[in-house]
Design a protein around this motif. Structure first.
Motif, PDB file in Angstrom:
ATOM      1  N   ALA B  75       0.807  -1.214   0.000  1.00 53.31           N
ATOM      2  CA  ALA B  75       0.000   0.000   0.000  1.00 53.31           C
ATOM      3  C   ALA B  75       0.844   1.270   0.000  1.00 53.31           C
ATOM      4  O   ALA B  75       0.335   2.358  -0.272  1.00 53.31           O
ATOM      5  N   SER B  76       2.143   1.131   0.292  1.00 53.75           N
ATOM      6  CA  SER B  76       2.995   2.314   0.424  1.00 53.75           C
ATOM      7  C   SER B  76       3.250   2.971  -0.936  1.00 53.75           C
ATOM      8  O   SER B  76       3.534   2.305  -1.927  1.00 53.75           O
ATOM      9  N   SER B  77       3.160   4.315  -0.967  1.00 52.85           N
ATOM     10  CA  SER B  77       3.401   5.030  -2.224  1.00 52.85           C
ATOM     11  C   SER B  77       4.892   5.305  -2.405  1.00 52.85           C
ATOM     12  O   SER B  77       5.340   5.730  -3.466  1.00 52.85           O
ATOM     13  N   ARG B  78       5.677   5.083  -1.331  1.00 51.90           N
ATOM     14  CA  ARG B  78       7.109   5.363  -1.420  1.00 51.90           C
ATOM     15  C   ARG B  78       7.909   4.168  -1.962  1.00 51.90           C
ATOM     16  O   ARG B  78       9.122   4.230  -2.098  1.00 51.90           O
ATOM     17  N   ARG B  79       7.204   3.057  -2.210  1.00 52.65           N
ATOM     18  CA  ARG B  79       7.869   1.862  -2.711  1.00 52.65           C
ATOM     19  C   ARG B  79       7.894   1.838  -4.231  1.00 52.65           C
ATOM     20  O   ARG B  79       6.934   2.268  -4.882  1.00 52.65           O
ATOM     21  N   ASP B  80       8.964   1.320  -4.793  1.00 50.42           N
ATOM     22  CA  ASP B  80       9.102   1.211  -6.242  1.00 50.42           C
ATOM     23  C   ASP B  80       8.298  -0.012  -6.713  1.00 50.42           C
ATOM     24  O   ASP B  80       8.736  -1.155  -6.570  1.00 50.42           O
ATOM     25  N   SER B  81       7.140   0.241  -7.310  1.00 54.31           N
ATOM     26  CA  SER B  81       6.241  -0.863  -7.642  1.00 54.31           C
ATOM     27  C   SER B  81       6.618  -1.579  -8.929  1.00 54.31           C
ATOM     28  O   SER B  81       5.927  -2.503  -9.356  1.00 54.31           O
ATOM     29  N   SER B  82       7.734  -1.189  -9.555  1.00 51.73           N
ATOM     30  CA  SER B  82       8.126  -1.864 -10.793  1.00 51.73           C
ATOM     31  C   SER B  82       9.065  -3.045 -10.510  1.00 51.73           C
ATOM     32  O   SER B  82       9.462  -3.760 -11.419  1.00 51.73           O
ATOM     33  N   THR B  83       9.451  -3.230  -9.242  1.00 48.21           N
ATOM     34  CA  THR B  83      10.345  -4.327  -8.898  1.00 48.21           C
ATOM     35  C   THR B  83       9.660  -5.259  -7.897  1.00 48.21           C
ATOM     36  O   THR B  83       9.072  -4.790  -6.916  1.00 48.21           O
ATOM     37  N   ILE B  84       9.734  -6.553  -8.139  1.00 43.89           N
ATOM     38  CA  ILE B  84       9.172  -7.540  -7.211  1.00 43.89           C
ATOM     39  C   ILE B  84      10.291  -8.473  -6.761  1.00 43.89           C
ATOM     40  O   ILE B  84      11.025  -9.017  -7.591  1.00 43.89           O
ATOM     41  N   CYS B  85      10.425  -8.645  -5.451  1.00 44.06           N
ATOM     42  CA  CYS B  85      11.406  -9.576  -4.904  1.00 44.06           C
ATOM     43  C   CYS B  85      10.647 -10.830  -4.464  1.00 44.06           C
ATOM     44  O   CYS B  85       9.757 -10.760  -3.610  1.00 44.06           O
ATOM     45  N   VAL B  86      10.980 -11.976  -5.044  1.00 47.61           N
ATOM     46  CA  VAL B  86      10.273 -13.221  -4.749  1.00 47.61           C
ATOM     47  C   VAL B  86      11.000 -13.974  -3.636  1.00 47.61           C
ATOM     48  O   VAL B  86      12.181 -14.308  -3.773  1.00 47.61           O
ATOM     49  N   VAL B  87      10.299 -14.212  -2.505  1.00 45.64           N
ATOM     50  CA  VAL B  87      10.905 -14.959  -1.395  1.00 45.64           C
ATOM     51  C   VAL B  87      10.031 -16.159  -1.058  1.00 45.64           C
ATOM     52  O   VAL B  87       8.861 -16.226  -1.444  1.00 45.64           O
ATOM     53  N   ALA B  88      10.625 -17.107  -0.311  1.00 44.20           N
ATOM     54  CA  ALA B  88       9.892 -18.333   0.015  1.00 44.20           C
ATOM     55  C   ALA B  88       8.944 -18.130   1.194  1.00 44.20           C
ATOM     56  O   ALA B  88       7.803 -18.586   1.166  1.00 44.20           O
ATOM     57  N   GLU B  89       9.394 -17.431   2.230  1.00 44.82           N
ATOM     58  CA  GLU B  89       8.612 -17.343   3.465  1.00 44.82           C
ATOM     59  C   GLU B  89       8.486 -15.901   3.956  1.00 44.82           C
ATOM     60  O   GLU B  89       9.334 -15.071   3.648  1.00 44.82           O
ATOM     61  N   PRO B  90       7.463 -15.607   4.769  1.00 50.48           N
ATOM     62  CA  PRO B  90       7.308 -14.250   5.311  1.00 50.48           C
ATOM     63  C   PRO B  90       8.545 -13.777   6.078  1.00 50.48           C
ATOM     64  O   PRO B  90       8.891 -12.606   6.034  1.00 50.48           O
TER      65      PRO B  90
END
Lengths: 200, 200
Positions: B75-90
């Motif tokens: 929901a944050s507007s300060r985050r770069d939404s063009s990059t996704i980091c895929v991780v296994a667990e929270p």
């Protein structure tokens, strides 16, 4: 910075308070709770409040019990009520019962005398033990505190305290544990085993 | 034979179900609960039901969150939404956030592909990742699964799956950990560190 949702953070914090549980383990346990079904989590939660609400100390022997009146061992008519076995903790009662050799009653001190941890005789259930012994129905008191310094000191203290009541005070035998190897026995244990040797 | 009162026995049983907790530890934990005040035990119990009731997965990134709608990172507007980091667990999200270097979004798979444990692609949150990438707003997907066999295989599988969407798929760099000693680095790590060497 906090990145877990508050409810999860709160649960991790609760688990981290448990003895022997660090932050990483607490996180693992909290994730485990999330993996439970609603019912399982409710059962877990219920078990905590129920145990806390219903478990109390037996008014006679101070062992943990549930419900009104004395515990099942104190209330049993098949137990030899003239013998009292004095132990430090409720779990020691379980250990003694496992041996299936003892048929008397118990008295749980809920600790041992330990000046280092600021535990004196008044912090333990000693007064109620003296009352039980002074009633005259007891012929033998077996000291079954742990064979370490504090357990020894507590047993010694109690034996002196009970001497005026003309009761036989005994101590569990020291010696080599059954199934162990002589080569691994420490000096103190071997010395005690020799001292306490018996004719075959 | 059972010598603990039923409510205590039930609590020990609940603790013994936790991962990495044996019967002895479970007893210790149960005794700890008895040593708490009524309020503290109620808080512990409440934390379990609350976490189970309120924690859910973010509909966008599948990370754990509380309340309605997307999580605070999505929901944050300060985050770069063009990059996704895929991780296994929270918990891997937390590790990444600790580095304070990454400012994009996440996608939590909730596991890795593991034929040995009967976990296939359909058991993970892969479909929602593909949907996010196919929307066109994403320019880079960083694979941050663990550098072990299953993490590798999952990263490889995903990179092939995402290729048709013309998105840059990257993998975290391998190399010697900061602060470690060369002599303790294993062959595979040293090989990868050499391969990935950079001009100074």
């Amino acid at each position: 910075m906090q990145y877990f949702p508050p409810a999860l953070e709160a649960l991790v914090e609760q688990f981290a308070r448990l003895p022997g549980v660090g932050t990483k383990s607490a996180q693992r346990l909290a994730f485990y709770v999330l993996s439970l079904t609603e019912d399982e989590a409710a059962n877990f939660s219920h078990a905590i409040t129920q145990a806390k609400k219903t478990i109390r100390c037996c008014p006679v022997c101070q062992n943990l019990t549930q419900g009104e009146g004395p515990c099942s061992i104190c209330a049993s008519s098949r137990r030899d009520s003239s013998t009292i076995c004095v132990v430090a903790e409720p779990k020691d009662v379980i250990a003694m019962e496992r041996s299936r050799e003892y048929n008397g009653l118990y008295h749980v001190l809920h600790g041992v005398i330990s000046p280092m941890n600021h535990v004196g005789p008044d912090d333990l259930h000693i007064k109620s033990l003296v009352e039980r012994v002074s009633s005259g129905a007891v012929s033998e008191v077996i000291m079954a505190t742990n064979p370490d310094t504090e357990g020894e000191a507590t047993a010694m203290y109690l034996s002196r305290l009970l001497k005026p009541f003309q009761v036989k005070v005994t101590r569990l035998a020291y010696g080599i544990p059954v199934g162990s190897h002589l080569e691994f026995a420490d000096d103190a244990t071997l010395m005690r085993a020799l001292e306490g040797r018996r004719e075959m």
